[in-house]
Design a protein around this motif. Sequence first.
Motif, PDB file in Angstrom:
ATOM      1  N   PRO A  19      18.664 -32.318   7.789  1.00  0.00           N
ATOM      2  CA  PRO A  19      19.069 -32.849   9.072  1.00  0.00           C
ATOM      3  C   PRO A  19      18.082 -33.142   9.846  1.00  0.00           C
ATOM      4  O   PRO A  19      16.623 -32.431   9.520  1.00  0.00           O
ATOM      5  CB  PRO A  19      19.316 -31.814   9.942  1.00  0.00           C
ATOM      6  CG  PRO A  19      20.195 -30.376   9.194  1.00  0.00           C
ATOM      7  CD  PRO A  19      18.830 -30.787   8.074  1.00  0.00           C
ATOM      8  N   LYS A  75      20.836 -42.665  12.694  1.00  0.00           N
ATOM      9  CA  LYS A  75      21.433 -41.376  12.486  1.00  0.00           C
ATOM     10  C   LYS A  75      23.141 -41.828  12.159  1.00  0.00           C
ATOM     11  O   LYS A  75      23.432 -40.824  11.843  1.00  0.00           O
ATOM     12  CB  LYS A  75      21.463 -40.814  14.742  1.00  0.00           C
ATOM     13  CG  LYS A  75      20.489 -39.900  15.080  1.00  0.00           C
ATOM     14  CD  LYS A  75      20.902 -40.280  16.095  1.00  0.00           C
ATOM     15  CE  LYS A  75      19.706 -38.825  16.809  1.00  0.00           C
ATOM     16  NZ  LYS A  75      20.016 -38.547  17.550  1.00  0.00           N
ATOM     17  N   GLU A 106      24.585 -38.327  11.623  1.00  0.00           N
ATOM     18  CA  GLU A 106      24.304 -37.397  12.213  1.00  0.00           C
ATOM     19  C   GLU A 106      24.940 -37.351  13.603  1.00  0.00           C
ATOM     20  O   GLU A 106      24.120 -37.017  15.188  1.00  0.00           O
ATOM     21  CB  GLU A 106      22.772 -36.739  12.251  1.00  0.00           C
ATOM     22  CG  GLU A 106      21.952 -36.605  11.402  1.00  0.00           C
ATOM     23  CD  GLU A 106      20.544 -35.927  11.480  1.00  0.00           C
ATOM     24  OE1 GLU A 106      20.379 -36.307  12.126  1.00  0.00           O
ATOM     25  OE2 GLU A 106      20.584 -35.658   9.999  1.00  0.00           O
TER      26      GLU A 106
END
Lengths: 215, 211
Positions: A170, B10, B15
């Motif tokens: 991440p 993202k 994400e």
Amino acid sequence: MMLQKSDNISSKYEKLEDKELVHRYRKNGDEQAFRELMNRHQAKIYSFIYSMVGSREVTNDIFQETFTKVITKMDDTYNEQGKWIAWVMRIAHNATIDYLRKQKRFVDVSSNYDDDSKTDFYDRLPDEDLVSAQEQIEKDEAKNSLMKHIGELPEEQREVVMLRHYYEMPFKEIAELTDVSINTALGRMRYALINLRKLFEKEKEEKGKDFKYAE
Amino acid sequence: MQNEEHTCIKYLMKELDPSEAVLFERKMMEDDDLLIEVECMRKTLRRLDNLPEVDPPAHLTDMIVHKAAARKSSPSHTIIPFNAQQSQTKYYAAAAILAVGVTFGVLSLESGLNQEKQQPNNSLTAEVQTRNLQNREAGQSSVKPWIDRNNVLYFTGTSSSINSNTSSTSYSAYMDSALEESLKKLKPIDEPLHFYNKTNAQEFQLTGTKN
């Protein structure tokens, strides 16, 4: 096909999670558990280091240094609450960055490959019997140009791309690992993709020119 | 604008929260430029899927696994890279030299202090011994007489020759000899009226009470 996975790893170990394997190694010194951990993650770690330094010899050194630290620090430093691979990756990343800093120069991966590393690199890829020779050549060319272009990226951008690709890390973790803000990490990824697109387009144009001249 | 760029990444990296993703997709539908940018990036990102994974050499992984096993079989054993071993050896050598130096310095300092302490002690002891010796020598015949204001002659003294076992005869003999010896030490006055014969002298008299 030259996969290095050991054949004597029982299916029992393959079913276990990293956490359990780590626990077994730490508690009982279970060699098989450690071997299974290695088999699961060694290729990603090795590939990351290789993509950053571009030399097999140096990659071997950094890989060995990384796991020497893993073995010696596992009992003291590693907290089982966290992901083992993230912890190992942090060590590998730091060792790689230390090496690059010591070199004090931008590492052009494509130019730093050993003479035989490109063929060696692809020799290790799985055979695909069903793929025709022409398709295989095209695939190889694509991979070759991809590696070349990734090697042309600035170190910071290449780092983010590799951490994301090999570890599916991440951006929060990438930011922590590389000691930048999340927005900076995201920005680096964005610029990396933009630069890669430009490099692919440039390559396409050059190929088109070559094709014209050949006609 | 920068937020939008970050949101774009993202979104591609999955994400974003589901609600954020829906909002971003709506935005893309309204903005063709944004849609084109996202699709171009997605295409480039797909190419990265072709990045190969490289396995390390088998001998390297075997060596690492053996190291791990050895480490666990002997917990006290620490695996140290060669370079680190060299540097550690240097540290140990430096520490050993330092320790020897400090020990030697402390010992030298202590011995110096001891000598300093012993010297005054020795001299003091010698002095005391000398005095004792002198006292002993003097004690045998050191009878110092004195006269009080009533012109009574006193003499007193100690002698090592007198002890509890001494007989009364020898004691009286000793006392006689001591008296004689003390009297010998008295010197006659040559000019007894010297003070009073001075012309300008005034007489004075010491008085006192017995109370």
